[in-house]
Scaffold this motif. Sequence first.
Motif, PDB file in Angstrom:
ATOM      1  N   TYR A   1       0.833  -1.205   0.000  1.00 37.91           N
ATOM      2  CA  TYR A   1       0.000   0.000   0.000  1.00 37.91           C
ATOM      3  C   TYR A   1       0.872   1.261   0.000  1.00 37.91           C
ATOM      4  CZ  TYR A   1      -4.138  -2.834   1.174  1.00 37.91           C
ATOM      5  OH  TYR A   1      -5.176  -3.737   1.166  1.00 37.91           O
TER       6      TYR A   1
ATOM      7  N   ARG B   1      -5.671  -1.841   4.527  1.00 39.95           N
ATOM      8  CA  ARG B   1      -6.337  -1.048   3.489  1.00 39.95           C
ATOM      9  C   ARG B   1      -5.560   0.235   3.230  1.00 39.95           C
ATOM     10  NH1 ARG B   1      -8.626   0.274   8.295  1.00 39.95           N
ATOM     11  NH2 ARG B   1      -9.219   2.459   8.634  1.00 39.95           N
TER      12      ARG B   1
ATOM     13  N   LEU C   1      -5.889   7.852  -7.548  1.00 43.26           N
ATOM     14  CA  LEU C   1      -6.456   6.555  -7.177  1.00 43.26           C
ATOM     15  C   LEU C   1      -6.112   5.499  -8.220  1.00 43.26           C
ATOM     16  CD1 LEU C   1      -8.306   4.753  -5.470  1.00 43.26           C
ATOM     17  CD2 LEU C   1     -10.275   5.753  -6.682  1.00 43.26           C
ATOM     18  N   HIS C   2      -6.277   5.826  -9.498  1.00 44.19           N
ATOM     19  CA  HIS C   2      -5.957   4.850 -10.541  1.00 44.19           C
ATOM     20  C   HIS C   2      -4.458   4.571 -10.599  1.00 44.19           C
ATOM     21  CE1 HIS C   2      -4.987   3.408 -14.617  1.00 44.19           C
ATOM     22  NE2 HIS C   2      -6.086   2.701 -14.446  1.00 44.19           N
TER      23      HIS C   2
ATOM     24  N   GLN D   1      -3.843   2.007  -8.080  1.00 44.41           N
ATOM     25  CA  GLN D   1      -4.326   0.708  -8.553  1.00 44.41           C
ATOM     26  C   GLN D   1      -3.334   0.087  -9.527  1.00 44.41           C
ATOM     27  OE1 GLN D   1      -8.471   2.689  -9.330  1.00 44.41           O
ATOM     28  NE2 GLN D   1      -8.748   0.489  -9.595  1.00 44.41           N
TER      29      GLN D   1
ATOM     30  N   VAL E   1      -7.194  -5.817  -6.551  1.00 45.45           N
ATOM     31  CA  VAL E   1      -7.704  -4.880  -5.551  1.00 45.45           C
ATOM     32  C   VAL E   1      -9.191  -4.619  -5.768  1.00 45.45           C
ATOM     33  CG1 VAL E   1      -5.469  -3.725  -5.313  1.00 45.45           C
ATOM     34  CG2 VAL E   1      -7.137  -2.816  -6.931  1.00 45.45           C
TER      35      VAL E   1
ATOM     36  N   VAL F   1     -11.967  -1.437  -4.981  1.00 40.86           N
ATOM     37  CA  VAL F   1     -12.044  -0.014  -4.654  1.00 40.86           C
ATOM     38  C   VAL F   1     -13.463   0.320  -4.244  1.00 40.86           C
ATOM     39  CG1 VAL F   1     -11.823   2.342  -5.517  1.00 40.86           C
ATOM     40  CG2 VAL F   1     -10.176   0.593  -6.235  1.00 40.86           C
TER      41      VAL F   1
ATOM     42  N   VAL G   1      -9.116   1.396  -0.771  1.00 46.86           N
ATOM     43  CA  VAL G   1      -8.536   0.372  -1.644  1.00 46.86           C
ATOM     44  C   VAL G   1      -8.139  -0.811  -0.777  1.00 46.86           C
ATOM     45  CG1 VAL G   1      -6.719  -0.155  -3.315  1.00 46.86           C
ATOM     46  CG2 VAL G   1      -7.666   2.167  -3.179  1.00 46.86           C
ATOM     47  N   THR G   2      -8.553  -2.000  -1.191  1.00 44.05           N
ATOM     48  CA  THR G   2      -8.253  -3.207  -0.429  1.00 44.05           C
ATOM     49  C   THR G   2      -7.688  -4.275  -1.349  1.00 44.05           C
ATOM     50  OG1 THR G   2     -10.138  -2.737   1.022  1.00 44.05           O
ATOM     51  CG2 THR G   2      -9.176  -4.929   1.165  1.00 44.05           C
TER      52      THR G   2
ATOM     53  N   GLN H   1     -10.148   8.481 -12.611  1.00 44.06           N
ATOM     54  CA  GLN H   1      -9.587   7.150 -12.861  1.00 44.06           C
ATOM     55  C   GLN H   1      -9.487   6.896 -14.364  1.00 44.06           C
ATOM     56  OE1 GLN H   1     -12.615   5.406  -9.914  1.00 44.06           O
ATOM     57  NE2 GLN H   1     -10.941   3.919  -9.787  1.00 44.06           N
TER      58      GLN H   1
END
Length: 334
Positions: free
Chosen positions: A16, A43, A72-73, A76, A86, A88, A103-104, A257
Motif C-alpha cells: 500500500y 487497506r 487513485l488509478h 491501482q 484490488v 475499490v 482500496v483493499t 480514474q
Amino acid sequence: MTTLAGEHRRPVAAAYAEAADAARRAPSIHNTQPWHWQIHPDRLDLYSDTTRALPGTDPDERMLLLSCGAALHHAQAALHAQGYDVAVRPLPDPARPEHLATVTITGDIPVTAHAMRLVQALQLRHTDRRPTVDVPVTAEQVEQLRRIADAVGVHLHRLTPDQVTDLVVAVSHAEDAAAAEPAVLAETHRWTGPGRPAGTGLPPEVIPDRRPETDVGERDFGTRGTLTVGGGHDKASTYVVLFGSEDDRAAWLRAGQALSAVWLHATVQGLAVLPFSQVIEIDGTRAMMRRILSNLAYPYLVLRLGVADPEHALPGHTPRLPFDATATIDQTDQ
C-alpha cells in the motif's frame, strides 16, 4: 500485521505504501496534488486535501475530485504491477465527504507485461504543452483509448471537425472569463509564479516560451516559461472528451480514474496528451461542451492527443511533494 498468502511475503502495508508513493506522479490541476493517503495494515484510504484546493478556479471541486481519481488509478496500477488484485470502494463514508475511496487488496494476480508497461508509463507520463507535429493519431489508437475509458465506466468521444470548431470558441470564452476573475488570476499566479508552494505547481520549464500558433488556444498562465514551442501547429491533433451520464462526486472521481487509464495507455502508444480543463471549470463553457454531447451527458475533460515534436527536448517533469506530505502510515499493529 496482515500479510497476504501466496508468493508475496512482505507485509501488505508495504505494498500500500508503494502504491501511495507511485500515486504522487498523478496529474492534477495546476499540479496542486490535492490528495492524502492513510496507509493501514489492511487497506489504503484516499482523502482530499482541501488546503491545496482552488476555490476560485474550481469552486465545485470537480477538478479536485478528478485529480484525486487520477491518483487513485495510479495506485491501482502500481498494485497490479506488484501482483495484487484490488477492490475499490468509492466515497465509503457519507458523513466524511473528504474520504474519497478505500482500496483493499483481495488476492494475487499474475504480473503481466501489460501491467509493467503501465507502471513504466506512470513514470514517463507528463503534460506536453508544445504543439504536435503533422503525424495523425490513428482510428485504432483512439478506439483502444475508448475501450480503456469504457472499462472504468466513462465514455470517450472523438470530436468531429465541426465540434473542434466549437471547442475553439469554448476555449476562447473560457480564457476570457478566467481573465476577468481576480480570484482565478491570483490562484494561477500562486501555482505558476516564483512563490509557488515547494514541490507543487508549474515551473517555467513546463510552460511554453510563447503562445503556440494553434487553432485551439492553450491556457494562458499569464507568464512565459522556458519550454521551446517548436514549429508544430496541432493540425494533425485529435481532440476527445471524457464524459458520462452523471454529474455527482462519484462520477468525477471515476472520471479521474479514466483520465489516468487513458493517459497511461496513450503514453504507451507514444502519444502526447494535453488536458483542456478550462472549458470544464467555467459554467458557461461547460454548458457549451455539454451541447456538443447533445445535452445527453456531462463532459468531464477534453484531451488533445498527438505526436510530440521529436526535434525538441521533452518538457521536464513537474515537481512532486515528498511522500510524507501526501501519506500517513498507521502504526497500529506494525
